[in-house]
Design a protein around this motif. Sequence first.
Motif, PDB file in Angstrom:
ATOM      1  N   PHE A  46     -13.515  29.765 -20.937  1.00 22.90           N
ATOM      2  CA  PHE A  46     -13.931  31.165 -20.900  1.00 22.90           C
ATOM      3  C   PHE A  46     -13.574  31.775 -19.542  1.00 22.90           C
ATOM      4  O   PHE A  46     -13.904  31.219 -18.489  1.00 22.90           O
ATOM      5  N   PRO A  95     -19.375  23.986 -21.927  1.00 21.04           N
ATOM      6  CA  PRO A  95     -18.258  24.935 -21.920  1.00 21.04           C
ATOM      7  C   PRO A  95     -17.856  25.315 -20.497  1.00 21.04           C
ATOM      8  O   PRO A  95     -18.701  25.499 -19.623  1.00 21.04           O
ATOM      9  N   SER A 125     -14.855  34.226 -17.759  1.00 22.17           N
ATOM     10  CA  SER A 125     -16.046  35.069 -17.729  1.00 22.17           C
ATOM     11  C   SER A 125     -16.489  35.463 -16.335  1.00 22.17           C
ATOM     12  O   SER A 125     -17.317  36.362 -16.178  1.00 22.17           O
ATOM     13  N   ASP A 166     -19.842  32.618 -26.339  1.00 21.56           N
ATOM     14  CA  ASP A 166     -20.143  31.499 -25.448  1.00 21.56           C
ATOM     15  C   ASP A 166     -21.589  31.044 -25.621  1.00 21.56           C
ATOM     16  O   ASP A 166     -22.334  31.565 -26.470  1.00 21.56           O
ATOM     17  N   HIS A 174     -16.135  27.751 -17.599  1.00 19.59           N
ATOM     18  CA  HIS A 174     -16.007  29.177 -17.298  1.00 19.59           C
ATOM     19  C   HIS A 174     -15.296  29.328 -15.959  1.00 19.59           C
ATOM     20  O   HIS A 174     -15.712  28.728 -14.961  1.00 19.59           O
ATOM     21  N   ASN A 218     -12.136  40.246 -25.735  1.00 22.01           N
ATOM     22  CA  ASN A 218     -12.872  39.521 -26.776  1.00 22.01           C
ATOM     23  C   ASN A 218     -14.078  40.340 -27.222  1.00 22.01           C
ATOM     24  O   ASN A 218     -15.043  40.488 -26.490  1.00 22.01           O
ATOM     25  N   PRO A 222      -8.414  29.811 -31.284  1.00 26.25           N
ATOM     26  CA  PRO A 222      -8.841  29.004 -30.135  1.00 26.25           C
ATOM     27  C   PRO A 222      -9.168  27.577 -30.548  1.00 26.25           C
ATOM     28  O   PRO A 222      -9.923  27.342 -31.493  1.00 26.25           O
ATOM     29  N   ARG A 231     -12.230  36.989 -14.275  1.00 25.26           N
ATOM     30  CA  ARG A 231     -12.107  37.547 -15.621  1.00 25.26           C
ATOM     31  C   ARG A 231     -10.674  37.999 -15.851  1.00 25.26           C
ATOM     32  O   ARG A 231      -9.910  38.165 -14.894  1.00 25.26           O
ATOM     33  N   GLU A 261      -6.731  29.362 -23.536  1.00 25.51           N
ATOM     34  CA  GLU A 261      -6.580  28.072 -24.221  1.00 25.51           C
ATOM     35  C   GLU A 261      -5.497  27.241 -23.531  1.00 25.51           C
ATOM     36  O   GLU A 261      -4.403  27.733 -23.267  1.00 25.51           O
ATOM     37  N   LEU A 318     -10.624  25.151 -24.689  1.00 24.77           N
ATOM     38  CA  LEU A 318     -10.951  26.556 -24.508  1.00 24.77           C
ATOM     39  C   LEU A 318     -11.708  26.733 -23.198  1.00 24.77           C
ATOM     40  O   LEU A 318     -12.703  26.055 -22.953  1.00 24.77           O
ATOM     41  N   ASP A 354     -13.797  36.892 -22.273  1.00 22.52           N
ATOM     42  CA  ASP A 354     -12.394  36.587 -22.534  1.00 22.52           C
ATOM     43  C   ASP A 354     -12.175  35.084 -22.409  1.00 22.52           C
ATOM     44  O   ASP A 354     -13.006  34.375 -21.854  1.00 22.52           O
ATOM     45  N   TRP A 355     -11.060  34.594 -22.919  1.00 20.49           N
ATOM     46  CA  TRP A 355     -10.840  33.148 -22.907  1.00 20.49           C
ATOM     47  C   TRP A 355      -9.370  32.795 -22.763  1.00 20.49           C
ATOM     48  O   TRP A 355      -8.481  33.612 -23.030  1.00 20.49           O
TER      49      TRP A 355
END
Length: 338
Positions: A108, A120, A110, A56, A122, A50, A179, A126, A66, A106, A63-64
């Motif tokens: 992340f 959000p 991370s 974020d 996470h 990404n 996303p 990764r 879905e 979504l 990166d993410w």
Amino acid sequence: MNSRRRTKLIFWTITIVLLIIGIVILIRREAPGDGVATGPLVISELMASNGTSVQDEDGDFPDWIEIHNTARQPVNLSGYTLTDDPGRPEKWAFPNLTLAPDEYLLVFASGKNRIDPNSPLHTNFRLQKDGEYLGLYSLYDGRFIDQVAPVYPEQRRDIAFGRQTDQETQPLYLSNPSPGNANTAPAPSADLVAPIQFSPTRGFYDEPFQVVLQTHTPDATIRYTLDGTEPTLNNGEIYSGPIPVDRITVIRAAAFKDGLLASSINTHSYIFLDEVIEQPSNPPGWPGTWGVYLDFRPYQPPKGAPVPADYEMDPRITHHPDYNQSLKDGLKAIPTLS
């Protein structure tokens, strides 16, 4: 039946039962066939490189992944996990959060490990750009209900990878990331241009030479840059023959072909030590400052003032007959990473 035979019978009965239970558990934990989703939730899209796609809450571009609820009823995620290691299916668990029918979520990838359902999400891992395993695991069923296996292929910056529809069994490169929404049309091809090969490779050199670039993809166009910028279809020189190198040079190259996704950008640095040890304090075209002073200290400029750059090596060492060659030998021992 005497007690000794009865004891043996009980022992073997228990052993067989435990063996059967173990086999059942292994079967249930085993992931389904490659790319086959067997539950209401699916990994509908991912991005493992990404650059500018989604930002974020910290202003980063991790990166993410879905997740899509394909069911006709809400699904609570507290019984599901994500992992990049099939041997550790419960690596990262979803919080108590409910996805509505046909809703997308979504997450992340991370490594920040955040599980507040009101913020959000996470993961604690990764995604690898070069490709790795990704699985969605059900604690209720004790098995993987979706996966990208055995590994997803090498990824490209800001290009998504996922199912065009939930009925697709194999993920594809997608033309445009989406996303939180239904996926778009696939990219023109699932094939990549083969990576650039350099000859000679990066390293330390004393004499001028020429660098040859090649790719195993027939009729691909190679573009390269010498100014540190990324080669694209519209940026960089078209490679037509060996590149002469007689000073410190950084070559970045990529290959392109219609109908295929571009190769990854490969970067090689060629270092001439005599030039390194004789470089001035302010070479032309190099940044004139190294950021700013972050705090106040006696006998230095105030906080926030620019830090003047100084690229020169100490001439008392570089010109000293006892240290000059040792300095070169020490620099040569430093591995060149690009």
